[in-house]
Design a protein around this motif. Structure first.
Motif, PDB file in Angstrom:
ATOM      1  N   LEU A 159       0.860  -1.183   0.000  1.00  0.00           N
ATOM      2  CA  LEU A 159       0.000   0.000   0.000  1.00  0.00           C
ATOM      3  C   LEU A 159       0.891   1.225   0.000  1.00  0.00           C
ATOM      4  CD1 LEU A 159      -2.538  -1.039   2.783  1.00  0.00           C
ATOM      5  CD2 LEU A 159      -2.826  -1.261   0.309  1.00  0.00           C
ATOM      6  N   TYR A 177      -1.907  -1.166  -3.896  1.00  0.00           N
ATOM      7  CA  TYR A 177      -2.932  -0.135  -4.031  1.00  0.00           C
ATOM      8  C   TYR A 177      -2.419   1.177  -3.460  1.00  0.00           C
ATOM      9  CZ  TYR A 177      -7.532   1.998  -4.172  1.00  0.00           C
ATOM     10  OH  TYR A 177      -8.596   2.821  -4.452  1.00  0.00           O
ATOM     11  N   ASP A 179     -11.817   3.205  -1.877  1.00  0.00           N
ATOM     12  CA  ASP A 179     -10.502   2.743  -1.424  1.00  0.00           C
ATOM     13  C   ASP A 179     -10.644   1.574  -0.456  1.00  0.00           C
ATOM     14  OD1 ASP A 179      -9.047   4.596  -2.935  1.00  0.00           O
ATOM     15  OD2 ASP A 179      -9.055   6.083  -1.335  1.00  0.00           O
ATOM     16  N   SER A 211     -11.522  -1.602  -2.398  1.00  0.00           N
ATOM     17  CA  SER A 211     -10.383  -2.113  -3.177  1.00  0.00           C
ATOM     18  C   SER A 211      -9.336  -2.753  -2.275  1.00  0.00           C
ATOM     19  CB  SER A 211      -9.750  -0.981  -3.987  1.00  0.00           C
ATOM     20  OG  SER A 211     -10.661  -0.485  -4.934  1.00  0.00           O
ATOM     21  N   ILE A 212      -9.075  -2.126  -1.143  1.00  0.00           N
ATOM     22  CA  ILE A 212      -8.091  -2.670  -0.202  1.00  0.00           C
ATOM     23  C   ILE A 212      -8.616  -3.950   0.429  1.00  0.00           C
ATOM     24  CG2 ILE A 212      -6.909  -2.238   1.991  1.00  0.00           C
ATOM     25  CD1 ILE A 212      -6.662   0.722   1.043  1.00  0.00           C
TER      26      ILE A 212
END
Length: 154
Positions: free
Chosen positions: A89, A120, A139, A142-143
């Motif tokens: 990340l 990401y 977000d 997606s994470i």
């Protein structure tokens, strides 16, 4: 914030600021050996089953402390991540969210033994992280997918 999104897996948070070390150099290593902090950090990394690594972007690259830690760990035998599943990340205050550091991490870390599950970048950090919580639903979603993939790979 992301570690609180992980369930059914034991999470240990390591902050490289808690493991300071002099700047790596062969002369330093030859004269003084490995810093005790790096030996301790290396032991903890070797004990892990997988990794979720978060890095800010500093001037278009990884922070110097992160690079220094990787330099020390890479000298301690074997690949740093031992082919263990890893998610990366990144973030920055800018809209690109640390895209430059993410590109570097995804390119470099397989050479250090990271079995890359994905990465990401969260852009506009100060808008999307409030009181230590990720507030942007896109977000977070997606994470969460990456976290689930990481957990499945463990």
């Amino acid at each position: 914030a992301v570690s609180r999104m992980i369930t059914d897996v034991e999470v240990t948070i390591l902050n490289i600021r808690d493991y300071p070390a002099v700047v790596y150099g062969e002369d330093e290593e030859n004269e003084n050996g490995f810093p005790a902090t790096m030996v301790e950090f290396h032991t903890l990394v070797q004990q892990a089953d997988g990794f979720l690594i978060s890095s800010p972007e500093h001037n278009g690259s990884m922070p110097a402390a992160f690079k220094n830690t990787m330099d020390w760990l890479s000298r301690m035998g074997g690949k740093v991540y031992n082919n263990k599943p890893t998610v990366f990340l990144s973030t920055s205050p800018g809209a690109r969210g640390g895209a430059s550091v993410m590109q570097q991490l995804l390119a470099i870390m397989p050479h250090q033994g990271a079995k890359v599950i994905g990465g990401y970048s969260v852009g506009s950090f100060f808008d999307k992280v409030k009181d230590g919580e990720l507030v942007d639903e896109k977000d977070k979603s997606s994470i969460q997918v990456l976290i689930n993939d990481l957990a499945a790979a463990l």
